[in-house]
Design a protein around this motif. Structure first.
Motif, PDB file in Angstrom:
ATOM      1  N   ALA A  35      12.036  -8.016  55.930  1.00  0.00           N
ATOM      2  CA  ALA A  35      11.324  -8.134  57.205  1.00  0.00           C
ATOM      3  C   ALA A  35      12.317  -8.610  58.262  1.00  0.00           C
ATOM      4  O   ALA A  35      12.987  -9.618  58.080  1.00  0.00           O
ATOM      5  CB  ALA A  35      10.161  -9.102  57.094  1.00  0.00           C
ATOM      6  N   PRO A  36      12.412  -7.899  59.394  1.00  0.00           N
ATOM      7  CA  PRO A  36      13.380  -8.285  60.415  1.00  0.00           C
ATOM      8  C   PRO A  36      13.058  -9.611  61.117  1.00  0.00           C
ATOM      9  O   PRO A  36      13.953 -10.284  61.590  1.00  0.00           O
ATOM     10  CB  PRO A  36      13.344  -7.139  61.423  1.00  0.00           C
ATOM     11  CG  PRO A  36      12.465  -6.087  60.863  1.00  0.00           C
ATOM     12  CD  PRO A  36      11.743  -6.653  59.682  1.00  0.00           C
ATOM     13  N   TYR A  37      11.767  -9.977  61.187  1.00  0.00           N
ATOM     14  CA  TYR A  37      11.356 -11.226  61.833  1.00  0.00           C
ATOM     15  C   TYR A  37      10.385 -11.943  60.918  1.00  0.00           C
ATOM     16  O   TYR A  37       9.428 -11.346  60.433  1.00  0.00           O
ATOM     17  CB  TYR A  37      10.685 -10.948  63.189  1.00  0.00           C
ATOM     18  CG  TYR A  37      11.629 -10.267  64.146  1.00  0.00           C
ATOM     19  CD1 TYR A  37      12.463 -11.022  64.961  1.00  0.00           C
ATOM     20  CD2 TYR A  37      11.720  -8.889  64.193  1.00  0.00           C
ATOM     21  CE1 TYR A  37      13.362 -10.406  65.815  1.00  0.00           C
ATOM     22  CE2 TYR A  37      12.617  -8.263  65.046  1.00  0.00           C
ATOM     23  CZ  TYR A  37      13.434  -9.027  65.853  1.00  0.00           C
ATOM     24  OH  TYR A  37      14.325  -8.413  66.683  1.00  0.00           O
ATOM     25  N   VAL A  38      10.637 -13.226  60.679  1.00  0.00           N
ATOM     26  CA  VAL A  38       9.794 -14.008  59.777  1.00  0.00           C
ATOM     27  C   VAL A  38       9.341 -15.277  60.487  1.00  0.00           C
ATOM     28  O   VAL A  38      10.163 -16.051  60.982  1.00  0.00           O
ATOM     29  CB  VAL A  38      10.553 -14.369  58.473  1.00  0.00           C
ATOM     30  CG1 VAL A  38       9.681 -15.238  57.573  1.00  0.00           C
ATOM     31  CG2 VAL A  38      10.999 -13.108  57.745  1.00  0.00           C
ATOM     32  N   TRP A  39       8.020 -15.487  60.534  1.00  0.00           N
ATOM     33  CA  TRP A  39       7.401 -16.664  61.148  1.00  0.00           C
ATOM     34  C   TRP A  39       7.025 -17.641  60.051  1.00  0.00           C
ATOM     35  O   TRP A  39       6.386 -17.275  59.072  1.00  0.00           O
ATOM     36  CB  TRP A  39       6.165 -16.237  61.934  1.00  0.00           C
ATOM     37  CG  TRP A  39       5.219 -17.339  62.310  1.00  0.00           C
ATOM     38  CD1 TRP A  39       3.942 -17.503  61.852  1.00  0.00           C
ATOM     39  CD2 TRP A  39       5.439 -18.417  63.213  1.00  0.00           C
ATOM     40  NE1 TRP A  39       3.363 -18.617  62.421  1.00  0.00           N
ATOM     41  CE2 TRP A  39       4.277 -19.197  63.262  1.00  0.00           C
ATOM     42  CE3 TRP A  39       6.533 -18.814  63.982  1.00  0.00           C
ATOM     43  CZ2 TRP A  39       4.164 -20.328  64.060  1.00  0.00           C
ATOM     44  CZ3 TRP A  39       6.419 -19.948  64.769  1.00  0.00           C
ATOM     45  CH2 TRP A  39       5.241 -20.688  64.801  1.00  0.00           C
ATOM     46  N   VAL A  40       7.404 -18.936  60.215  1.00  0.00           N
ATOM     47  CA  VAL A  40       7.064 -19.984  59.260  1.00  0.00           C
ATOM     48  C   VAL A  40       6.576 -21.204  60.031  1.00  0.00           C
ATOM     49  O   VAL A  40       7.262 -21.689  60.939  1.00  0.00           O
ATOM     50  CB  VAL A  40       8.277 -20.390  58.389  1.00  0.00           C
ATOM     51  CG1 VAL A  40       7.890 -21.473  57.396  1.00  0.00           C
ATOM     52  CG2 VAL A  40       8.861 -19.195  57.655  1.00  0.00           C
ATOM     53  N   CYS A  41       5.387 -21.704  59.663  1.00  0.00           N
ATOM     54  CA  CYS A  41       4.848 -22.896  60.318  1.00  0.00           C
ATOM     55  C   CYS A  41       3.791 -23.519  59.420  1.00  0.00           C
ATOM     56  O   CYS A  41       3.099 -22.819  58.679  1.00  0.00           O
ATOM     57  CB  CYS A  41       4.226 -22.512  61.654  1.00  0.00           C
ATOM     58  SG  CYS A  41       3.736 -23.929  62.665  1.00  0.00           S
ATOM     59  N   ASP A  42       3.657 -24.839  59.515  1.00  0.00           N
ATOM     60  CA  ASP A  42       2.615 -25.539  58.771  1.00  0.00           C
ATOM     61  C   ASP A  42       1.233 -25.079  59.203  1.00  0.00           C
ATOM     62  O   ASP A  42       1.046 -24.598  60.317  1.00  0.00           O
ATOM     63  CB  ASP A  42       2.693 -27.053  59.022  1.00  0.00           C
ATOM     64  CG  ASP A  42       3.864 -27.699  58.319  1.00  0.00           C
ATOM     65  OD1 ASP A  42       4.330 -27.159  57.304  1.00  0.00           O
ATOM     66  OD2 ASP A  42       4.314 -28.747  58.796  1.00  0.00           O
ATOM     67  N   GLU A  43       0.296 -25.282  58.302  1.00  0.00           N
ATOM     68  CA  GLU A  43      -1.115 -25.120  58.618  1.00  0.00           C
ATOM     69  C   GLU A  43      -1.776 -26.453  58.343  1.00  0.00           C
ATOM     70  O   GLU A  43      -1.459 -27.115  57.359  1.00  0.00           O
ATOM     71  CB  GLU A  43      -1.745 -24.034  57.755  1.00  0.00           C
ATOM     72  CG  GLU A  43      -1.203 -22.660  58.069  1.00  0.00           C
ATOM     73  CD  GLU A  43      -1.977 -21.549  57.399  1.00  0.00           C
ATOM     74  OE1 GLU A  43      -3.046 -21.815  56.813  1.00  0.00           O
ATOM     75  OE2 GLU A  43      -1.514 -20.411  57.480  1.00  0.00           O
ATOM     76  N   PRO A  68       3.348 -24.048  54.215  1.00  0.00           N
ATOM     77  CA  PRO A  68       3.617 -23.035  55.237  1.00  0.00           C
ATOM     78  C   PRO A  68       3.356 -21.636  54.688  1.00  0.00           C
ATOM     79  O   PRO A  68       3.611 -21.357  53.527  1.00  0.00           O
ATOM     80  CB  PRO A  68       5.107 -23.209  55.542  1.00  0.00           C
ATOM     81  CG  PRO A  68       5.421 -24.591  55.108  1.00  0.00           C
ATOM     82  CD  PRO A  68       4.513 -24.878  53.947  1.00  0.00           C
ATOM     83  N   MET A  69       2.826 -20.788  55.537  1.00  0.00           N
ATOM     84  CA  MET A  69       2.533 -19.409  55.160  1.00  0.00           C
ATOM     85  C   MET A  69       3.474 -18.477  55.910  1.00  0.00           C
ATOM     86  O   MET A  69       3.171 -18.075  57.034  1.00  0.00           O
ATOM     87  CB  MET A  69       1.074 -19.071  55.483  1.00  0.00           C
ATOM     88  CG  MET A  69       0.060 -19.877  54.707  1.00  0.00           C
ATOM     89  SD  MET A  69       0.144 -19.627  52.938  1.00  0.00           S
ATOM     90  CE  MET A  69      -0.273 -17.914  52.821  1.00  0.00           C
ATOM     91  N   PRO A  70       4.640 -18.161  55.350  1.00  0.00           N
ATOM     92  CA  PRO A  70       5.566 -17.275  56.050  1.00  0.00           C
ATOM     93  C   PRO A  70       4.978 -15.870  56.176  1.00  0.00           C
ATOM     94  O   PRO A  70       4.279 -15.406  55.288  1.00  0.00           O
ATOM     95  CB  PRO A  70       6.804 -17.271  55.161  1.00  0.00           C
ATOM     96  CG  PRO A  70       6.336 -17.723  53.833  1.00  0.00           C
ATOM     97  CD  PRO A  70       5.122 -18.561  54.042  1.00  0.00           C
ATOM     98  N   ARG A  71       5.246 -15.250  57.306  1.00  0.00           N
ATOM     99  CA  ARG A  71       4.752 -13.894  57.551  1.00  0.00           C
ATOM    100  C   ARG A  71       5.879 -13.062  58.143  1.00  0.00           C
ATOM    101  O   ARG A  71       6.593 -13.531  59.030  1.00  0.00           O
ATOM    102  CB  ARG A  71       3.571 -13.930  58.525  1.00  0.00           C
ATOM    103  CG  ARG A  71       2.377 -14.670  57.948  1.00  0.00           C
ATOM    104  CD  ARG A  71       1.251 -14.847  58.938  1.00  0.00           C
ATOM    105  NE  ARG A  71       0.855 -13.595  59.564  1.00  0.00           N
ATOM    106  CZ  ARG A  71       0.166 -13.530  60.698  1.00  0.00           C
ATOM    107  NH1 ARG A  71      -0.194 -14.618  61.313  1.00  0.00           N
ATOM    108  NH2 ARG A  71      -0.164 -12.376  61.216  1.00  0.00           N
TER     109      ARG A  71
END
Length: 113
Positions: A35-43, A68-71
């Motif tokens: 994946a060229p861009y990966v978002w990671v952040c707490d929930e 965190p749910m990376p997407r």
């Protein structure tokens, strides 16, 4: 890396977008490394007992965190839109209205955060 910060209720939540060519997280549940861009952040969300005590909008609440749910995303625009929505959603889960959340995007070089 892009840091996406939401400010609301007297606190801040920051997540990270790993951009094309940067090494995204490789832990269990991370998206396809292609994946060229990966978002990671707490929930997080408010709970009646347990969790961590924090102050939001002048009131003390208990907050529980999920892993965190990376997407992964194909474009930078998709990643930024999802990141901003995610941040607003997390604040809404603890009672901060979306209109009261200010979001900023900061470019960060790896190893400087």
């Amino acid at each position: 890396m892009l840091l996406v910060r939401g400010h609301g209720g007297g606190t801040t939540l920051t997540g990270t977008i790993f951009e094309r060519g940067e090494e995204a997280p490789s832990y269990k549940g991370a998206p396809d490394e292609d994946a060229p861009y990966v978002w990671v952040c707490d929930e997080f969300y408010e709970v009646e007992s347990g969790g961590s005590e924090t102050e939001i909008d002048g009131r003390t609440i208990n907050v529980a965190f999920d892993s965190p749910m990376p997407r992964g995303f194909d474009t930078r625009e998709q990643a930024l839109a999802a990141a901003k929505e995610h941040v607003r959603t997390q604040f809404a889960r603890v009672g901060v209205a979306a209109d009261d959340v200010r979001i900023e995007v900061v470019k960060s070089e790896p190893g400087t955060t």
